[in-house]
Design an enzyme around this catalytic site. Structure first.
Site, PDB file in Angstrom:
ATOM      1  N   ILE A  12     -51.727  49.755 -12.218  1.00  0.00           N
ATOM      2  CA  ILE A  12     -51.404  51.602 -11.949  1.00  0.00           C
ATOM      3  C   ILE A  12     -51.745  51.625 -10.574  1.00  0.00           C
ATOM      4  CG2 ILE A  12     -51.517  53.710 -12.842  1.00  0.00           C
ATOM      5  CD1 ILE A  12     -51.495  53.349 -15.508  1.00  0.00           C
ATOM      6  N   MET A  35     -50.111  45.800 -22.785  1.00  0.00           N
ATOM      7  CA  MET A  35     -49.343  46.888 -22.442  1.00  0.00           C
ATOM      8  C   MET A  35     -47.745  46.841 -21.345  1.00  0.00           C
ATOM      9  SD  MET A  35     -52.559  49.704 -22.808  1.00  0.00           S
ATOM     10  CE  MET A  35     -52.568  49.765 -24.776  1.00  0.00           C
ATOM     11  N   HIS A  65     -41.421  45.909 -21.562  1.00  0.00           N
ATOM     12  CA  HIS A  65     -40.558  44.875 -22.341  1.00  0.00           C
ATOM     13  C   HIS A  65     -41.230  44.239 -22.957  1.00  0.00           C
ATOM     14  CE1 HIS A  65     -42.443  43.722 -18.198  1.00  0.00           C
ATOM     15  NE2 HIS A  65     -42.983  42.600 -18.893  1.00  0.00           N
ATOM     16  N   HIS A 122     -28.636  29.150  -0.585  1.00  0.00           N
ATOM     17  CA  HIS A 122     -29.368  29.175   0.833  1.00  0.00           C
ATOM     18  C   HIS A 122     -28.352  30.235   1.577  1.00  0.00           C
ATOM     19  CE1 HIS A 122     -31.445  28.491   4.430  1.00  0.00           C
ATOM     20  NE2 HIS A 122     -30.220  28.449   4.298  1.00  0.00           N
TER      21      HIS A 122
HETATM   22  P1  FAD Z   1     -44.622  55.228 -25.313  1.00  0.00           P
HETATM   23  O1  FAD Z   1     -43.833  54.753 -24.115  1.00  0.00           O
HETATM   24  O2  FAD Z   1     -46.092  55.104 -25.236  1.00  0.00           O
HETATM   25  O3  FAD Z   1     -44.126  56.052 -26.376  1.00  0.00           O
HETATM   26  C1  FAD Z   1     -44.251  56.598 -26.735  1.00  0.00           C
HETATM   27  C2  FAD Z   1     -44.205  58.327 -27.673  1.00  0.00           C
HETATM   28  O4  FAD Z   1     -44.411  58.305 -29.097  1.00  0.00           O
HETATM   29  C3  FAD Z   1     -44.714  59.104 -26.829  1.00  0.00           C
HETATM   30  O5  FAD Z   1     -43.341  59.747 -26.153  1.00  0.00           O
HETATM   31  C4  FAD Z   1     -44.867  59.642 -27.547  1.00  0.00           C
HETATM   32  O6  FAD Z   1     -45.142  61.176 -27.342  1.00  0.00           O
HETATM   33  C5  FAD Z   1     -44.911  60.174 -29.132  1.00  0.00           C
HETATM   34  N1  FAD Z   1     -45.219  60.135 -29.896  1.00  0.00           N
HETATM   35  C6  FAD Z   1     -46.976  59.329 -30.206  1.00  0.00           C
HETATM   36  N2  FAD Z   1     -47.518  60.160 -31.666  1.00  0.00           N
HETATM   37  C7  FAD Z   1     -46.478  60.742 -32.260  1.00  0.00           C
HETATM   38  C8  FAD Z   1     -46.500  61.427 -32.903  1.00  0.00           C
HETATM   39  N3  FAD Z   1     -47.446  61.496 -33.966  1.00  0.00           N
HETATM   40  N4  FAD Z   1     -45.738  61.685 -33.177  1.00  0.00           N
HETATM   41  C9  FAD Z   1     -43.869  62.319 -32.672  1.00  0.00           C
HETATM   42  N5  FAD Z   1     -44.451  61.577 -31.453  1.00  0.00           N
HETATM   43  C10 FAD Z   1     -45.444  60.407 -30.957  1.00  0.00           C
HETATM   44  N6  FAD Z   1     -44.700  48.510 -18.439  1.00  0.00           N
HETATM   45  C11 FAD Z   1     -43.583  47.867 -17.509  1.00  0.00           C
HETATM   46  O7  FAD Z   1     -43.373  46.078 -18.316  1.00  0.00           O
HETATM   47  N7  FAD Z   1     -43.121  47.821 -16.226  1.00  0.00           N
HETATM   48  C12 FAD Z   1     -43.910  48.484 -15.208  1.00  0.00           C
HETATM   49  O8  FAD Z   1     -43.508  48.596 -14.305  1.00  0.00           O
HETATM   50  C13 FAD Z   1     -44.820  49.493 -15.843  1.00  0.00           C
HETATM   51  N8  FAD Z   1     -45.479  50.396 -14.958  1.00  0.00           N
HETATM   52  C14 FAD Z   1     -45.859  51.972 -15.536  1.00  0.00           C
HETATM   53  C15 FAD Z   1     -45.675  52.576 -15.363  1.00  0.00           C
HETATM   54  C16 FAD Z   1     -47.579  53.837 -15.505  1.00  0.00           C
HETATM   55  C17 FAD Z   1     -48.052  54.723 -14.574  1.00  0.00           C
HETATM   56  C18 FAD Z   1     -47.612  53.744 -16.584  1.00  0.00           C
HETATM   57  C19 FAD Z   1     -48.590  54.576 -16.991  1.00  0.00           C
HETATM   58  C20 FAD Z   1     -47.369  52.634 -17.626  1.00  0.00           C
HETATM   59  C21 FAD Z   1     -46.776  51.399 -16.773  1.00  0.00           C
HETATM   60  N9  FAD Z   1     -45.584  50.756 -17.920  1.00  0.00           N
HETATM   61  C22 FAD Z   1     -44.357  49.546 -17.128  1.00  0.00           C
HETATM   62  C23 FAD Z   1     -46.908  50.532 -19.384  1.00  0.00           C
HETATM   63  C24 FAD Z   1     -45.414  51.137 -20.139  1.00  0.00           C
HETATM   64  O9  FAD Z   1     -44.652  52.366 -19.559  1.00  0.00           O
HETATM   65  C25 FAD Z   1     -45.776  51.140 -22.114  1.00  0.00           C
HETATM   66  O10 FAD Z   1     -46.127  49.607 -22.071  1.00  0.00           O
HETATM   67  C26 FAD Z   1     -44.718  51.590 -22.438  1.00  0.00           C
HETATM   68  O11 FAD Z   1     -43.893  52.387 -22.215  1.00  0.00           O
HETATM   69  C27 FAD Z   1     -45.199  51.317 -24.351  1.00  0.00           C
HETATM   70  O12 FAD Z   1     -44.131  51.578 -24.727  1.00  0.00           O
HETATM   71  P2  FAD Z   1     -44.078  52.330 -26.196  1.00  0.00           P
HETATM   72  O13 FAD Z   1     -43.072  52.500 -27.062  1.00  0.00           O
HETATM   73  O14 FAD Z   1     -44.926  51.221 -27.577  1.00  0.00           O
HETATM   74  O15 FAD Z   1     -44.389  53.611 -26.468  1.00  0.00           O
HETATM   75  P1  NAD Z   2     -55.372  47.464 -16.602  1.00  0.00           P
HETATM   76  O1  NAD Z   2     -56.289  47.288 -17.315  1.00  0.00           O
HETATM   77  O2  NAD Z   2     -53.957  47.036 -14.952  1.00  0.00           O
HETATM   78  O3  NAD Z   2     -56.271  48.038 -14.867  1.00  0.00           O
HETATM   79  C1  NAD Z   2     -57.429  48.781 -15.558  1.00  0.00           C
HETATM   80  C2  NAD Z   2     -58.840  47.606 -13.965  1.00  0.00           C
HETATM   81  O4  NAD Z   2     -60.153  48.564 -14.129  1.00  0.00           O
HETATM   82  C3  NAD Z   2     -59.471  46.935 -14.686  1.00  0.00           C
HETATM   83  O5  NAD Z   2     -58.988  45.474 -13.532  1.00  0.00           O
HETATM   84  C4  NAD Z   2     -60.568  47.056 -15.137  1.00  0.00           C
HETATM   85  O6  NAD Z   2     -62.061  45.838 -14.673  1.00  0.00           O
HETATM   86  C5  NAD Z   2     -60.852  48.124 -14.410  1.00  0.00           C
HETATM   87  N1  NAD Z   2     -62.206  48.618 -14.342  1.00  0.00           N
HETATM   88  C6  NAD Z   2     -62.618  49.700 -15.942  1.00  0.00           C
HETATM   89  N2  NAD Z   2     -63.693  50.347 -15.685  1.00  0.00           N
HETATM   90  C7  NAD Z   2     -64.080  50.427 -14.570  1.00  0.00           C
HETATM   91  C8  NAD Z   2     -65.399  51.025 -14.290  1.00  0.00           C
HETATM   92  N3  NAD Z   2     -66.324  52.178 -14.556  1.00  0.00           N
HETATM   93  N4  NAD Z   2     -65.695  51.098 -12.781  1.00  0.00           N
HETATM   94  C9  NAD Z   2     -64.247  50.590 -11.627  1.00  0.00           C
HETATM   95  N5  NAD Z   2     -63.563  49.535 -12.267  1.00  0.00           N
HETATM   96  C10 NAD Z   2     -63.114  49.589 -13.722  1.00  0.00           C
HETATM   97  O7  NAD Z   2     -54.985  49.345 -16.354  1.00  0.00           O
HETATM   98  P2  NAD Z   2     -53.727  50.323 -15.523  1.00  0.00           P
HETATM   99  O8  NAD Z   2     -54.407  49.800 -14.371  1.00  0.00           O
HETATM  100  O9  NAD Z   2     -54.743  51.666 -15.732  1.00  0.00           O
HETATM  101  O10 NAD Z   2     -52.451  50.085 -16.406  1.00  0.00           O
HETATM  102  C11 NAD Z   2     -52.436  50.750 -17.993  1.00  0.00           C
HETATM  103  C12 NAD Z   2     -51.713  49.713 -18.681  1.00  0.00           C
HETATM  104  O11 NAD Z   2     -50.026  49.880 -18.180  1.00  0.00           O
HETATM  105  C13 NAD Z   2     -51.606  47.736 -17.989  1.00  0.00           C
HETATM  106  O12 NAD Z   2     -51.797  47.509 -19.571  1.00  0.00           O
HETATM  107  C14 NAD Z   2     -50.312  47.787 -17.558  1.00  0.00           C
HETATM  108  O13 NAD Z   2     -50.255  46.786 -18.507  1.00  0.00           O
HETATM  109  C15 NAD Z   2     -49.726  48.770 -17.531  1.00  0.00           C
HETATM  110  N6  NAD Z   2     -48.114  48.853 -16.864  1.00  0.00           N
HETATM  111  C16 NAD Z   2     -47.850  48.203 -16.517  1.00  0.00           C
HETATM  112  C17 NAD Z   2     -47.490  48.336 -15.146  1.00  0.00           C
HETATM  113  C18 NAD Z   2     -46.260  47.230 -14.494  1.00  0.00           C
HETATM  114  O14 NAD Z   2     -45.971  46.253 -15.517  1.00  0.00           O
HETATM  115  N7  NAD Z   2     -46.458  46.902 -13.121  1.00  0.00           N
HETATM  116  C19 NAD Z   2     -47.213  48.954 -13.810  1.00  0.00           C
HETATM  117  C20 NAD Z   2     -48.376  50.619 -14.682  1.00  0.00           C
HETATM  118  C21 NAD Z   2     -48.830  49.935 -16.100  1.00  0.00           C
END
Ligand code: FAD
Ligand code: NAD
Length: 466
Positions: A184, A318, A321, A444
């Protein structure tokens, strides 16, 4: 009271995909979502909006920095209209979440908006605009995750922010301090760097993207430094304070010294934590782990045998996919099928430019596990395609078993690697050897030729173009 074969709590990529697969398999299905729109973190405040801003900011950077070299001249100043850029992102999100509404209707899935909570193992209360209770033979917990916070940092959502706020800022930060050099931090850091912010990254570990192959960390670090990111690894943030519009972040370096950083915004991106608040899991007999994840066995079944859990709320990467695969897996398990997920073959991608992508084992893991391997690496800059597009950074690295030549890991950084990694996943799914890949024709000129060349290098150290 309405009764269902399956009720799914949470409509992210795990939940909504599970719902579709359950419906396809003939089960009467309900999905419960506490927010007004479906799609969870991924569609609303994660994958989709972040990629929309990465794409917009990439266009801007190209226009400002690269068009001229291509012989494209734009008279006058090129400016960012942040409000419009954020508005376009929101339109993409709205269109995408609307698509999930359509898919729910098409598959005859009942959608409940409200907070889902277990009354017992077969009854769920939904608290929203109306209060309802439903009965479900099976349930799937897909409640996802939320940003992890640091105990000493108050996220005020104005100056000290998480990714959610970073996706809708009203101004371009002058100096954005990012805590965490993970996915992130680097993706959103690059958005604002391209738009003109100074960006400082503070990472606790000794390298950025520390869970990926160290060769990728090294190359991305090099490219980001060229892009004028200030990167501080081996720095543990211990204090974050806001004073008016100024944020001060203090971190301890390797020598134990306290280093101070000052900026106008601070993004806290130190990971995400499983979200189970308000779910009342214990009433259904569902146990949580010490880390707050829902505890599951190899079938993603919780301690209550009719309740399953998937996605960010359980162990593992996390990723959207990964959550989707688990949604399909659980639906098919409930239907009595015997599905399988190979977690080793779930690719990881960082959507910076250059893009970073990985599948299988890293060199560090192979060394740790004592597996003898050979390496084939090919630089992107040696490709005709890279020179044509001026995307010269990066490489493809293939790790293959020393004896059998089976591909064990593929790690790449460069243009379009997010898409290229799919070839490596297919190859590894079919247990290809490096020689198998090296003998396949690659069009290519393409970036994919780097995969063939790296395979040639791994097989017999006979890459053709270097
Ligand atoms: P979520 O997508 O978190 O969905 C959970 C849902 O449950 C939410 O809508 C929430 O409101 C709902 N919920 C929770 N508790 C309740 C309840 N009690 N009742 C009803 N509803 C509830 N992953 C990738 O693979 N590729 C990426 O490019 C990527 N980019 C990211 C960028 C950012 C900024 C962030 C934050 C994450 C990114 N991720 C990416 C991670 C990805 O978004 C998550 O891994 C994914 O959304 C997880 O899916 P999920 O279905 O487990 O949960
Ligand atoms: P991350 O685990 O990728 O990175 C967090 C980083 O923060 C780590 O490298 C850790 O060492 C560092 N950190 C922790 N505590 C610290 C401290 N006190 N001082 C300095 N550094 C510290 O987590 P994220 O970037 O927050 O993303 C969260 C999740 O969302 C990830 O698990 C990722 O899989 C998912 N995500 C995926 C994508 C993607 O697939 N392209 C994009 C965004 C988010």
């Amino acid at each position: 009271m309405k009764s269902y074969d399956v009720a799914i709590i949470g409509s992210g990529p795990g939940g909504y995909v599970a719902a579709i697969r359950c419906a396809q398999l003939g089960m009467k299905t309900a999905i419960i979502e506490k927010y007004a729109t479906l799609g969870g973190t991924c569609l609303n405040v994660g994958c989709i909006p972040s990629k929309a801003l990465l794409d917009s900011s990439h266009h801007y950077e190209d226009a400002v920095k690269h068009f001229e070299a291509h012989g494209i001249e734009i008279p006058g100043e090129i400016k960012v209209n942040l409000e419009k850029m954020i508005g376009r992102k929101q339109a993409v999100v709205d269109q995408t979440t609307g698509g999930i509404d359509f898919l729910m209707t098409k598959n005859k899935i009942d959608v409940y908006h409200g907070m889902g909570a277990f009354k017992d193992a077969t009854h769920i209360t939904i608290t929203g605009d109306t209060n309802e209770e439903i009965e479900a033979k099976h349930s799937i917990i897909a409640t996802g995750s939320k940003p992890t916070t640091l105990p000493f940092a108050t996220v005020d959502k104005e100056r000290i922010i998480t990714s959610t706020e970073a996706l809708k800022l009203k101004e371009i930060p002058k100096h954005l301090i990012i805590i965490g050099g993970g996915v992130i931090g680097l993706e959103l850091g690059q958005v604002y760097k391209r738009l003109g912010s100074d960006v400082t990254v503070i990472e606790y570990m000794d390298r950025i993207i520390p869970t990926m192959d160290s060769g990728l960390s090294k190359e991305l670090n090099k490219v980001f430094r060229k892009q004028k990111f200030k990167i501080n690894v081996s720095h543990k943030v211990t204090q974050v304070e806001r004073n008016g519009n100024e944020v001060t972040v203090k971190a301890e370096n390797k020598k134990g010294e306290l280093v101070e950083f000052k900026g106008d915004y601070c993004l806290v991106s130190v990971g995400r934590s499983p979200f189970t608040a308000g779910l009342n899991a214990e009433s259904a007999g569902v146990k949580l782990t010490d880390r707050g994840q829902v505890e599951v066995n190899g079938h993603l079944q919780t301690s209550a045998s009719n309740i399953y859990a998937i996605g960010d709320v359980v162990k593992g990467a996390m990723l959207a996919h990964k959550a989707e695969e688990e949604g399909v897996f659980v639906a098919e398990t409930i239907a009595g099928q015997k599905p399988h997920i190979d977690y080793n073959l779930i690719p990881g991608v960082v959507y910076t430019w250059p893009e970073v992508a990985s599948v299988g084992k890293t060199e560090e893991q192979l060394k740790e596990q004592g597996i003898a391997y050979k390496t084939g690496q090919f630089p992107m800059r040696a490709l005709g395609r890279s020179r044509a597009s001026m995307d010269l950074d990066g490489f493809v690295k293939i790790l293959a078993d020393q004896t059998t030549d089976e591909v064990l890991g593929v790690h790449m950084i460069g243009a379009r690697c997010a898409d290229l990694i799919a070839e490596a996943v297919v190859a590894m799914e079919f247990r290809a050897s490096a020689e198998d890949i090296s003998r396949m024709s690659h069009a290519h000129p393409t970036f994919a030729e780097a995969i063939k060349e790296a395979a040639l290098a791994a097989t017999e150290d006979r890459a053709l173009h270097i």
